[in-house]
Design an enzyme around this catalytic site. Sequence first.
Site, PDB file in Angstrom:
ATOM      1  N   ARG A 157     -96.702  67.034  -3.985  1.00 10.66           N
ATOM      2  CA  ARG A 157     -98.009  66.576  -3.488  1.00 10.66           C
ATOM      3  C   ARG A 157     -97.956  66.398  -1.971  1.00 10.66           C
ATOM      4  NH1 ARG A 157    -100.289  68.932  -6.620  1.00 10.66           N
ATOM      5  NH2 ARG A 157     -98.210  69.578  -7.221  1.00 10.66           N
TER       6      ARG A 157
ATOM      7  N   ASP B 106    -107.124  78.775 -16.205  1.00  9.43           N
ATOM      8  CA  ASP B 106    -106.399  78.066 -15.151  1.00  9.43           C
ATOM      9  C   ASP B 106    -105.553  76.954 -15.781  1.00  9.43           C
ATOM     10  OD1 ASP B 106    -105.668  77.256 -12.583  1.00  9.43           O
ATOM     11  OD2 ASP B 106    -107.371  75.889 -12.409  1.00  9.43           O
TER      12      ASP B 106
END
Length: 690
Positions: free
Chosen positions: A597, A221
């Site tokens: 975000r 990841d």
Amino acid sequence: MSLLEGLNQAQKEAAQTTEGPVLILAGAGTGKTKTITTRLAYLLSIGIPPENTLTLTFTNKAATEMRERAMALIEDNHIAINFPPKLFTFHKFGLLFLRFHMEKLGRNNNFLIIDSDDKKRIIKQFIEDEELSKGLVASEISNFKNHLLTPKMVLEETCDTSEEGKIDLQVAKIYEQYENYLESNNLVDFDDLLMLPYLILRDNPDLRDEMSRRYQYIMIDEFQDTNELQLSLIRLLCTKHNNLCVVGDDDQSIYGWRGANIKNILEFENTFEGTTVIRLQENYRSTKFILDRANKLISHNKDRHEKKLIPTITDGEDVEYCEFMDERLEADFIGREIDKLTDKGINPSDIAVLYRINALSRSIEEGLSKRGIQFTIVDSVRFYERMEVKDAISYLRVIINPHDDFSFKRVVNKPKRGIGKTTLDKLTNGALEENISIFDLIDKRSDSQLATLVGKKNTTTLKDFIKLILDLKSQIDLPIEDFMDLFEKKIAIREFFHTSKEEERALNIDELYGAIIDHIAPYENLGIEDFLNEIALESGQDKINGNMTNLMSIHASKGLEFEYVFIIGLEEGFFPIISEGSDLEEERRLGYVAFTRAKKRLILSSVKSRFFRGKRKDMVKSRFLSECEIIEGGFSIEDKSPFRKGDLVKHKIFGMGRIVGANKSGKDFKLKINFSGTTKEILSNFVEKI
């Protein structure tokens, strides 16, 4: 299969492509975690034993979330398994590996991990030149390890014929002393958790083959955050197969300053022949307005895989931009906006204020405090790095390993016993002369012999301290609640701070004792040593909790998402940072990370003047504001070399050198490099930055 329901076409392809090297380019908010956990569950559903899989990520938070989601998929789809799949952070994998194989380096497996503060304290004792920063040395040592350079290799490639060479030689010698210290005290630092497994696998072909056969399906990841050492370790684990699936986004590669190499993901197809590339581009997090600005900003980068975030949330409001006279008005505006949001019932934890430079948080902290708005600063001083907590932890380290000189010297005079620096220096020198630990020096010398070295009064104190440590060590197998009660009774750290009216520190010690008991009590085979190693692997994001507004650097926000996001300080020199060592493309990737975000609303702000480092300074709007087309105008941006004067680089033939100059040469850059006193001009594509 019901397992794949709810995935889009690209996600399904990623989950079902199980053989050979796979590169999944997962843009921000495109369901990366959902895809990778489904892929893991899919592997198990088609009969791959869980013990033959290995999934690695970077933070405990990410590993926990992935583990929980993968196990939920396994249970919901009735996939029969005997063991849970191996899913760790890189460093947890390294820790477990070393527990089993450390003896192949001639070392014991009961080592302890030191943190960055410990590392600097150890380094400090080897620095003779007062102008040489322990932080710089620590960073250089980390760079060496992450580029697989041992002290011997660094010393062989370094000489002192120039001013830069003299500094390099000092650092190389400190590196050697530091490594000897770690080994003699059976300590490892954070980088060792990866470098030592690499060295063991590299030098033990049978073990390397065994590990590769065991982990036949490997997933990584956040691959854009890997460095040279991590890639090298991964390649060793893939010795007997090429079933490597990496997930990442080059547009979110923001850790070049700490060694992450964006080339790992940009050149993955060249490194692993026959790679299948799958792009996840449908964004499920942010509105189309936020994504439009983020796409426009990142499109100005040249070194990237071509892709574009596609919105699935089509409503919402456009990104807002506000300019203020100064930082006080900026902070006041943000405070008023947060009050409006919370008055509407918005949970404060869904709100974040992001900044490129930590120092910019001061005005925001003051502004929110004046309005009575509660906030938490993410990635501030960690609980386990507070002075009183580290003291207690150092006591526990000495009880586990009395020969840990570093921890011994930290606590021998806490609470105060009259053992000062002069006495400690005498003990340190005496132990070095006899090549034993300070503990052994005190323990083995008679009272009269020790008194000759440190005096009669100190001898009694030190002998009593040794007896105290041995007494606690002999009872460490007690039930953890009983041992911690005994520990406090004998050491009395909590009582010391309580008596000193430092109640907050006393409360922190209480919190530590509770954390130790909570960690160990439910499990029969865990001990204090396991707890100490576990906390060394924590990150700032592991602490986020409570109903408070979040203040954090953009780096700390990576991997998080919030309904409402404020990004402050969009001014040239502050964001982006413009300096000789800065990388404009990485700064732009930071902007892309910050924008993405936000889920519902994104507010950008800048000021006309800012008080910083004791002076008020007129500011210029960030070029990022024009690049994302929220304002008109902008900068003409010239190509700049990613290499800067002072950078360490590595050449295949000439070895390691330091850049002393850089000039444009066609599409490339011509570098002047000092290789151990010999300066050569070499094109930048023939060297690699360290």
